[in-house]
Write a protein that holds these residues in place. Structure first.
Motif, mmCIF file in Angstrom:
data_model
loop_
_atom_site.group_PDB
_atom_site.id
_atom_site.type_symbol
_atom_site.label_atom_id
_atom_site.label_comp_id
_atom_site.label_asym_id
_atom_site.label_seq_id
_atom_site.Cartn_x
_atom_site.Cartn_y
_atom_site.Cartn_z
ATOM 1 N N LEU A 1 0.831 -1.199 0.000
ATOM 2 C CA LEU A 1 0.000 0.000 0.000
ATOM 3 C C LEU A 1 0.869 1.253 0.000
ATOM 4 O O LEU A 1 1.974 1.251 0.541
ATOM 5 N N SER A 2 0.361 2.298 -0.584
ATOM 6 C CA SER A 2 1.037 3.588 -0.507
ATOM 7 C C SER A 2 0.804 4.194 0.873
ATOM 8 O O SER A 2 -0.070 3.747 1.629
ATOM 9 N N ASP A 3 1.578 5.218 1.208
ATOM 10 C CA ASP A 3 1.422 5.876 2.502
ATOM 11 C C ASP A 3 0.028 6.484 2.649
ATOM 12 O O ASP A 3 -0.557 6.475 3.742
ATOM 13 N N ARG A 4 -0.508 7.005 1.549
ATOM 14 C CA ARG A 4 -1.839 7.625 1.601
ATOM 15 C C ARG A 4 -2.914 6.589 1.911
ATOM 16 O O ARG A 4 -3.797 6.809 2.739
ATOM 17 N N LYS A 5 -2.851 5.440 1.268
ATOM 18 C CA LYS A 5 -3.832 4.390 1.509
ATOM 19 C C LYS A 5 -3.708 3.842 2.925
ATOM 20 O O LYS A 5 -4.705 3.570 3.595
ATOM 21 N N ALA A 6 -2.460 3.667 3.383
ATOM 22 C CA ALA A 6 -2.263 3.163 4.742
ATOM 23 C C ALA A 6 -2.818 4.139 5.773
ATOM 24 O O ALA A 6 -3.433 3.739 6.765
ATOM 25 N N GLU A 7 -2.631 5.446 5.534
ATOM 26 C CA GLU A 7 -3.151 6.457 6.453
ATOM 27 C C GLU A 7 -4.672 6.436 6.470
ATOM 28 O O GLU A 7 -5.305 6.617 7.524
ATOM 29 N N GLN A 8 -5.302 6.196 5.314
ATOM 30 C CA GLN A 8 -6.758 6.100 5.260
ATOM 31 C C GLN A 8 -7.261 4.926 6.090
ATOM 32 O O GLN A 8 -8.277 5.032 6.785
ATOM 33 N N LEU A 9 -6.558 3.799 6.019
ATOM 34 C CA LEU A 9 -6.980 2.622 6.781
ATOM 35 C C LEU A 9 -6.928 2.866 8.282
ATOM 36 O O LEU A 9 -7.712 2.293 9.043
ATOM 37 N N PHE A 10 -6.009 3.724 8.725
ATOM 38 C CA PHE A 10 -5.835 3.977 10.153
ATOM 39 C C PHE A 10 -6.464 5.301 10.584
ATOM 40 O O PHE A 10 -6.102 5.868 11.613
ATOM 41 N N SER A 11 -7.417 5.788 9.799
ATOM 42 C CA SER A 11 -8.072 7.058 10.127
ATOM 43 C C SER A 11 -9.156 6.898 11.182
ATOM 44 O O SER A 11 -9.666 7.892 11.689
ATOM 45 N N GLY A 12 -9.518 5.645 11.520
ATOM 46 C CA GLY A 12 -10.572 5.407 12.506
ATOM 47 C C GLY A 12 -11.927 5.146 11.892
ATOM 48 O O GLY A 12 -12.870 4.758 12.602
ATOM 49 N N ARG A 13 -12.055 5.342 10.585
ATOM 50 C CA ARG A 13 -13.321 5.067 9.921
ATOM 51 C C ARG A 13 -13.432 3.581 9.584
ATOM 52 O O ARG A 13 -12.435 2.878 9.472
ATOM 53 N N GLN A 14 -14.643 3.124 9.391
ATOM 54 C CA GLN A 14 -14.891 1.704 9.137
ATOM 55 C C GLN A 14 -14.361 1.295 7.756
ATOM 56 O O GLN A 14 -14.581 1.976 6.762
#
Length: 499
Positions: A33-46
């Motif tokens: 995953l790119s850094d942007r996608k990884a950050e989205q996964l850990f944003s707290g949203r489902q």
């Protein structure tokens, strides 16, 4: 009746003892995953990482996420849609939800109540480490290694190191299988010759009258030391194995520079500047003592913490990475306790020495003065007692810190569903260290191999592997993944620079 299906849902949570940034990086590496996608996964949203999975498949996926340090959940699903793998093209896109109702895609929404939680306490099975070596057996290996190393002017020392490690690895057992050491002595010899050449060059450079040559030599030596540490850790890990699966180490050189050179060098520069101010008369002794003590108290425990973290968090077994859950504050507390123990030991030692001196003075006076033979004869045992007291005052803080740091490091280390547990005891470990030290001293070093065997047996007997998943299945999976990836080590990694 249709088989129940589940969605694997992730809210960006991490398991206790794991760092969010490390888990996020492990996610990105594992799933490309790119850094942007990884950050989205850990944003707290489902985010639904897997959909419509059979229970067995869903639980296997949860265990994979737990090995990375991520906490996911299973939610009942009534859909029959085929699951899509987590890749760069789908991670965090169509399955990434913000809590608002999803668009109508014909898929029945999963109910919100959680059915199973990843990371819930599971029944752990204890796997004991065992050491089967004997002192007399290793003594024969040890003495032959020393004699051959002397006869060959040190050349055989590379083969001696391999024999020593193979003996201790081969006699250390976990779950019925021994560890193996696979290094080539020629590779070790090459590394030592290179290191020896650099040491000779450093000695010559620092002996010249040109100050700038000496300064360059010192700077190069400071930068080379982390390089030696990194490559030695990498070499020893990559040539260590258990059940045909090798360990690995991928710590970066620049991280080693920061830890092993940057922190000590910055501390020395700071203390040197304070000393310069004192010499120039621009600062008093009291003003210098404060910052120096602050460096001693605050920097040293962080230096030890980053060393341990660098070693553990960059180590791997097969394709699975070890995680280090301790934080710097725990090392700071241990270091402060060590300083208190050292001060108490020094005070106690001073009182004992004063008492011995007083008793000796009274005895000499009672025997007729200092010039009598009987009075002079008391000097030798008095000196021996002084050395014993000083040695014990040094050993006590060392034993305390060794026990606490070992327990902290091992108890904070885990590998997916597995974690280590150490239960070193102050009394038993202190007894081991004192007896080993005294017998090695009294035998002029000949007890050294017996001491090493006794220490290895103690370490194995006080260390456990706690498994929340089948160990055999994990090893088989790692063996399959390593075999699929292949293993090619460059010639440059075939050097061990350790002396």
């Amino acid at each position: 009746m249709a088989q129940a299906l589940y969605d694997v849902v992730f809210y960006g949570e991490v398991l206790a003892g794991f760092s969010r940034d490390e888990v996020k990086q492990a996610f990105a590496r594992s799933f490309k995953l790119s850094d942007r996608k990884a950050e989205q996964l850990f944003s707290g949203r489902q985010c639904r990482l897997r959909t419509a999975q059979e229970e067995t498949q869903a639980r296997d996926y949860l265990r994979r996420l737990e090995r990375l340090g991520a906490r996911a959940h299973l939610e009942a699903c009534a859909s029959s849609v085929a699951p899509a793998p987590l890749t760069e093209t789908n991670a965090g896109s169509s399955d990434h939800q913000s809590g608002s109702p999803p668009a109508d895609t014909g898929r029945v929404p999963a109910p919100m109540p959680v059915v199973v939680h990843a990371g819930e306490p599971a029944t752990e099975q204890n796997h004991h480490f065992r050491f089967h070596g004997s002192g007399s057996e290793y003594f024969r290996i040890w003495i032959v290694n020393i004699l051959l190393s002397i006869v060959t002017l040190g050349i055989y020392s590379a083969w001696a190191k391999v024999r020593n490690k193979q003996y201790f690895y081969g006699n250390t057992e976990l779950n019925g299988s021994s560890f193996t050491y696979l290094a080539n002595p020629v590779a070790i010899l090459k590394g030592r010759l290179i290191a020896l050449t650099l040491v000779v060059a450093y000695s010559v450079a620092t002996s010249t009258p040109l100050w700038w040559v000496s300064a360059i030599a010192v700077l190069v030596a400071i930068l080379m030391a982390p390089f030696f540490v990194q490559r030695s850790l990498m070499f020893n890990a990559r040539y260590s194995a258990w059940r045909n699966v090798r360990f690995n180490f991928d710590g970066s050189f620049w991280a080693a520079v920061l830890i092993f050179a940057g922190l000590p060098l910055a501390s020395l520069v700071f203390i040197g500047l304070m000393a310069e101010q004192l010499v120039l008369g621009e600062s008093s002794v009291l003003l210098m003592i404060g910052p120096t003590l602050l460096v001693l108290v605050m920097v040293v425990p962080y230096f030890i913490y980053w060393q341990k973290r660098y070693w553990v968090s960059n180590s791997m077994y097969g394709t699975s990475r070890f995680q280090f859950g301790a934080d710097s504050s725990q090392f700071l507390r241990l270091w402060l306790k060590l300083l208190l123990c050292s001060a108490a030991a020094a005070l106690l030692g001073g009182l004992i020495l004063a008492l011995l001196g007083a008793l000796a003075g009274v005895s000499i006076a009672a025997l007729g003065g200092e010039e009598s033979r009987a009075g002079t004869a008391l000097v030798v045992p008095l000196l021996l007692l002084v050395y014993v007291v000083i040695g014990l005052c040094y050993l006590f803080p060392f034993i305390y810190f060794s026990v606490r740091v070992n327990n902290l490091v091992y108890n904070s280390t885990r590998l997916g569903d597995f974690r280590l547990q150490a239960n070193y005891q102050l009394l038993s470990y202190g007894k081991l260290v004192v007896i080993n030290s005294l017998l090695t001293l009294l035998t002029l070093g000949l007890f050294r191999p017996f001491a090493m065997v006794r220490t290895a047996r103690y370490r194995a007997g006080h260390t456990l592997l706690l498994a929340a998943a089948p160990l055999d299945g994990f090893v088989a999976q790692e063996l399959e993944q390593v075999g699929a990836l292949g293993e090619e080590l460059g010639d440059f990694y075939d050097f061990d620079f350790g002396f």
